[in-house]
Design a protein around this motif. Sequence first.
Motif, PDB file in Angstrom:
ATOM      1  N   THR A 175       0.886 -11.890 -13.186  1.00 31.07           N
ATOM      2  CA  THR A 175       0.149 -12.925 -12.455  1.00 31.07           C
ATOM      3  C   THR A 175      -1.344 -12.961 -12.802  1.00 31.07           C
ATOM      4  O   THR A 175      -1.952 -14.011 -12.751  1.00 31.07           O
ATOM      5  CB  THR A 175       0.282 -12.717 -10.938  1.00 31.07           C
ATOM      6  OG1 THR A 175      -0.171 -11.405 -10.615  1.00 31.07           O
ATOM      7  CG2 THR A 175       1.710 -12.922 -10.487  1.00 31.07           C
ATOM      8  N   ASP A 176      -1.958 -11.805 -13.101  1.00 33.08           N
ATOM      9  CA  ASP A 176      -3.393 -11.745 -13.396  1.00 33.08           C
ATOM     10  C   ASP A 176      -4.236 -12.271 -12.232  1.00 33.08           C
ATOM     11  O   ASP A 176      -5.216 -12.967 -12.453  1.00 33.08           O
ATOM     12  CB  ASP A 176      -3.720 -12.531 -14.679  1.00 33.08           C
ATOM     13  CG  ASP A 176      -5.081 -12.134 -15.248  1.00 33.08           C
ATOM     14  OD1 ASP A 176      -5.651 -11.118 -14.805  1.00 33.08           O
ATOM     15  OD2 ASP A 176      -5.578 -12.852 -16.137  1.00 33.08           O
ATOM     16  N   VAL A 177      -3.834 -11.954 -11.008  1.00 29.12           N
ATOM     17  CA  VAL A 177      -4.644 -12.362  -9.853  1.00 29.12           C
ATOM     18  C   VAL A 177      -5.937 -11.542  -9.843  1.00 29.12           C
ATOM     19  O   VAL A 177      -5.901 -10.321  -9.963  1.00 29.12           O
ATOM     20  CB  VAL A 177      -3.876 -12.130  -8.529  1.00 29.12           C
ATOM     21  CG1 VAL A 177      -4.806 -12.323  -7.341  1.00 29.12           C
ATOM     22  CG2 VAL A 177      -2.678 -13.068  -8.442  1.00 29.12           C
ATOM     23  N   MET A 206       3.347  -7.441 -14.686  1.00 32.69           N
ATOM     24  CA  MET A 206       2.846  -6.810 -15.913  1.00 32.69           C
ATOM     25  C   MET A 206       1.370  -7.068 -16.175  1.00 32.69           C
ATOM     26  O   MET A 206       0.819  -6.557 -17.143  1.00 32.69           O
ATOM     27  CB  MET A 206       3.651  -7.294 -17.128  1.00 32.69           C
ATOM     28  CG  MET A 206       5.093  -6.859 -17.103  1.00 32.69           C
ATOM     29  SD  MET A 206       5.286  -5.075 -16.951  1.00 32.69           S
ATOM     30  CE  MET A 206       5.046  -4.584 -18.653  1.00 32.69           C
ATOM     31  N   HIS A 207       0.743  -7.905 -15.336  1.00 34.20           N
ATOM     32  CA  HIS A 207      -0.695  -8.131 -15.538  1.00 34.20           C
ATOM     33  C   HIS A 207      -1.373  -8.175 -14.179  1.00 34.20           C
ATOM     34  O   HIS A 207      -1.467  -9.219 -13.539  1.00 34.20           O
ATOM     35  CB  HIS A 207      -0.931  -9.439 -16.316  1.00 34.20           C
ATOM     36  CG  HIS A 207      -2.327  -9.545 -16.853  1.00 34.20           C
ATOM     37  ND1 HIS A 207      -2.609  -9.831 -18.173  1.00 34.20           N
ATOM     38  CD2 HIS A 207      -3.525  -9.387 -16.257  1.00 34.20           C
ATOM     39  CE1 HIS A 207      -3.921  -9.852 -18.347  1.00 34.20           C
ATOM     40  NE2 HIS A 207      -4.496  -9.589 -17.193  1.00 34.20           N
ATOM     41  N   TRP A 208      -1.807  -7.028 -13.742  1.00 36.10           N
ATOM     42  CA  TRP A 208      -2.373  -6.894 -12.406  1.00 36.10           C
ATOM     43  C   TRP A 208      -3.680  -6.125 -12.523  1.00 36.10           C
ATOM     44  O   TRP A 208      -3.896  -5.397 -13.507  1.00 36.10           O
ATOM     45  CB  TRP A 208      -1.366  -6.134 -11.521  1.00 36.10           C
ATOM     46  CG  TRP A 208      -1.659  -6.122 -10.057  1.00 36.10           C
ATOM     47  CD1 TRP A 208      -2.008  -5.040  -9.307  1.00 36.10           C
ATOM     48  CD2 TRP A 208      -1.585  -7.231  -9.155  1.00 36.10           C
ATOM     49  NE1 TRP A 208      -2.155  -5.417  -7.994  1.00 36.10           N
ATOM     50  CE2 TRP A 208      -1.916  -6.750  -7.871  1.00 36.10           C
ATOM     51  CE3 TRP A 208      -1.292  -8.590  -9.310  1.00 36.10           C
ATOM     52  CZ2 TRP A 208      -1.957  -7.575  -6.743  1.00 36.10           C
ATOM     53  CZ3 TRP A 208      -1.327  -9.405  -8.189  1.00 36.10           C
ATOM     54  CH2 TRP A 208      -1.654  -8.900  -6.921  1.00 36.10           C
ATOM     55  N   HIS A 209      -4.568  -6.302 -11.555  1.00 32.65           N
ATOM     56  CA  HIS A 209      -5.826  -5.554 -11.528  1.00 32.65           C
ATOM     57  C   HIS A 209      -5.983  -4.998 -10.117  1.00 32.65           C
ATOM     58  O   HIS A 209      -6.625  -5.620  -9.268  1.00 32.65           O
ATOM     59  CB  HIS A 209      -7.009  -6.466 -11.863  1.00 32.65           C
ATOM     60  CG  HIS A 209      -6.949  -7.073 -13.236  1.00 32.65           C
ATOM     61  ND1 HIS A 209      -7.431  -6.427 -14.347  1.00 32.65           N
ATOM     62  CD2 HIS A 209      -6.449  -8.256 -13.682  1.00 32.65           C
ATOM     63  CE1 HIS A 209      -7.244  -7.190 -15.424  1.00 32.65           C
ATOM     64  NE2 HIS A 209      -6.654  -8.313 -15.041  1.00 32.65           N
ATOM     65  N   ALA A 210      -5.349  -3.848  -9.878  1.00 31.57           N
ATOM     66  CA  ALA A 210      -5.275  -3.309  -8.512  1.00 31.57           C
ATOM     67  C   ALA A 210      -6.644  -3.159  -7.852  1.00 31.57           C
ATOM     68  O   ALA A 210      -6.778  -3.325  -6.648  1.00 31.57           O
ATOM     69  CB  ALA A 210      -4.550  -1.968  -8.528  1.00 31.57           C
ATOM     70  N   ILE A 259      -3.398   0.834 -23.607  1.00 33.72           N
ATOM     71  CA  ILE A 259      -4.810   0.479 -23.755  1.00 33.72           C
ATOM     72  C   ILE A 259      -4.963  -1.035 -23.805  1.00 33.72           C
ATOM     73  O   ILE A 259      -4.169  -1.718 -24.442  1.00 33.72           O
ATOM     74  CB  ILE A 259      -5.373   1.118 -25.058  1.00 33.72           C
ATOM     75  CG1 ILE A 259      -5.428   2.652 -24.919  1.00 33.72           C
ATOM     76  CG2 ILE A 259      -6.728   0.550 -25.431  1.00 33.72           C
ATOM     77  CD1 ILE A 259      -6.378   3.177 -23.859  1.00 33.72           C
ATOM     78  N   LYS A 260      -5.989  -1.538 -23.118  1.00 30.32           N
ATOM     79  CA  LYS A 260      -6.224  -2.981 -23.101  1.00 30.32           C
ATOM     80  C   LYS A 260      -7.568  -3.304 -23.749  1.00 30.32           C
ATOM     81  O   LYS A 260      -8.603  -2.774 -23.338  1.00 30.32           O
ATOM     82  CB  LYS A 260      -6.224  -3.457 -21.645  1.00 30.32           C
ATOM     83  CG  LYS A 260      -7.007  -4.725 -21.337  1.00 30.32           C
ATOM     84  CD  LYS A 260      -6.157  -5.963 -21.386  1.00 30.32           C
ATOM     85  CE  LYS A 260      -6.893  -7.223 -20.979  1.00 30.32           C
ATOM     86  NZ  LYS A 260      -7.141  -7.379 -19.553  1.00 30.32           N
ATOM     87  N   LEU A 261      -7.516  -4.174 -24.765  1.00 33.03           N
ATOM     88  CA  LEU A 261      -8.737  -4.679 -25.397  1.00 33.03           C
ATOM     89  C   LEU A 261      -8.788  -6.192 -25.245  1.00 33.03           C
ATOM     90  O   LEU A 261      -7.741  -6.834 -25.146  1.00 33.03           O
ATOM     91  CB  LEU A 261      -8.743  -4.365 -26.902  1.00 33.03           C
ATOM     92  CG  LEU A 261      -9.393  -3.052 -27.336  1.00 33.03           C
ATOM     93  CD1 LEU A 261      -8.457  -1.897 -27.072  1.00 33.03           C
ATOM     94  CD2 LEU A 261      -9.758  -3.104 -28.804  1.00 33.03           C
TER      95      LEU A 261
HETATM   96 ZN   LIG Z   1      -6.402  -9.872 -16.567  1.00 34.48          ZN
END
Ligand SMILES: [Zn+2]
Length: 451
Positions: free
Chosen positions: A350-352, A93-97, A221-223
Amino acid sequence: MKTKLRKLVLCLLLLAASSSLAQTETPSPKTVLFQNVRIFDGKSDKLTEPKNVLVSGNKIEKISSQPIPTDRRADTVLIDGSGRTLMPGLIDMHWHAMLVRPTPTSALSSDAGYLNLSAGAEATDTLLRWFTTIRDLGGPAFGLKRAIDEGLVAGPRIFPSGAVITVTGGHGDFRELWELPRVIGGQLVRMETLGASLVADSPDEVRVRVREQLMLGASQIKLTAGGGVASPHSPIDVATFTEPELRAAVEAAENWGTYVTAHAYTPETIQRSIAAGVKCIEHGHLMDEATAKLMAQRGIWLSIQPFPNELADVFPPGSDEREKFQEVLAGMETAYGLAKKYKLKTAFGTDVLFSQALAQRQGALLTMLTRWYTPAETLVMATGTNAQLLAMSGKRNPYPGKLGVVEEGALADLLLVDGNPIEHIELIADPAKNFVVIMKDGKFYKNALPR
Ligand SMILES: [Zn+2]
């Protein structure tokens, strides 16, 4: 003459449309029968007795303890599960492809073609690690998503947020100090033209930036409501957006049928976000008891990550970033404790960032949750529970259908594991060895069974 010309143009347009259709058309739907599999269904803490599962097209059509007859057409595939475990796709749920492989410097200085191709390679690895869906919380992932959905490159389903929206100096503002001051309405900087993050310093600016991401196809949306670890200029304790600014984003997102998730570590930033109508908090590692209570009362989601100690090594010794990370890490035990105590709706991610090596350990990061949860609870969180948060995108959900579960009618993202992951969750950490069959959307991406 004019009509002839018009006809010709129309013909050419139709031709172009039909040839592009042919390129992206998926192969005719196959029927796949998984026989003799024990199912982890994404909801229960036990495997089922041996069952048979029929996949038709991209959906699970039938699940039964009885043999399921098939018409044995040439395109029917039989998979002998031999008692192995069939489970739904894992969800991060927290990824930055777009930001896994490059360093921060290369993310800002490389050309978009290179960044997209490198993100495509990473997306394929992500799928083969069995993360079949990711919620992208910042980065220009729209093109990558389209390429994956069209079958140009193998990768997970992407719920994109588009650019992170931040304030001047906030988390996600990667400008150098010499780039200040900004001229309001002036030229955009590199991180903005890339679509990685956008600076907005008033409710009006926030509205524009949010609406732009929605127009591009953002599913949420992400702030960033407060300071962050990896940002060069924001201390972790600061609150950044004002409540009216956050509310402007919430209104714009809700008008579009979706929600805002806010990056927030501290009680103040979490509480301010909730007051503004934010539905999900990213991180929350520094929350206190009163904040946890408030989240429980309002039914706010906590999307928190089990950060490994070695993440500190991403930041140079003695740097502010490293110090901020230690502070966040120190709060992690309390935060997970509060999430459990108040039964918060808790999601896994994970927010890798900026580390291909860490990304390869995506499954191992999931198993870290067994510090606080049973293996079954851990797997339920990363499948069925995460899917409930995805569903908050409402009609902006790019993949209508059920994800994160194995049940009749659900989308066919199915993994055959050699072993029982509820008894041995460490199986998840070694995909190459233990994942025998990988199917996403009814299509095979790996089949290591003897044929
Ligand atoms: Zn992040």
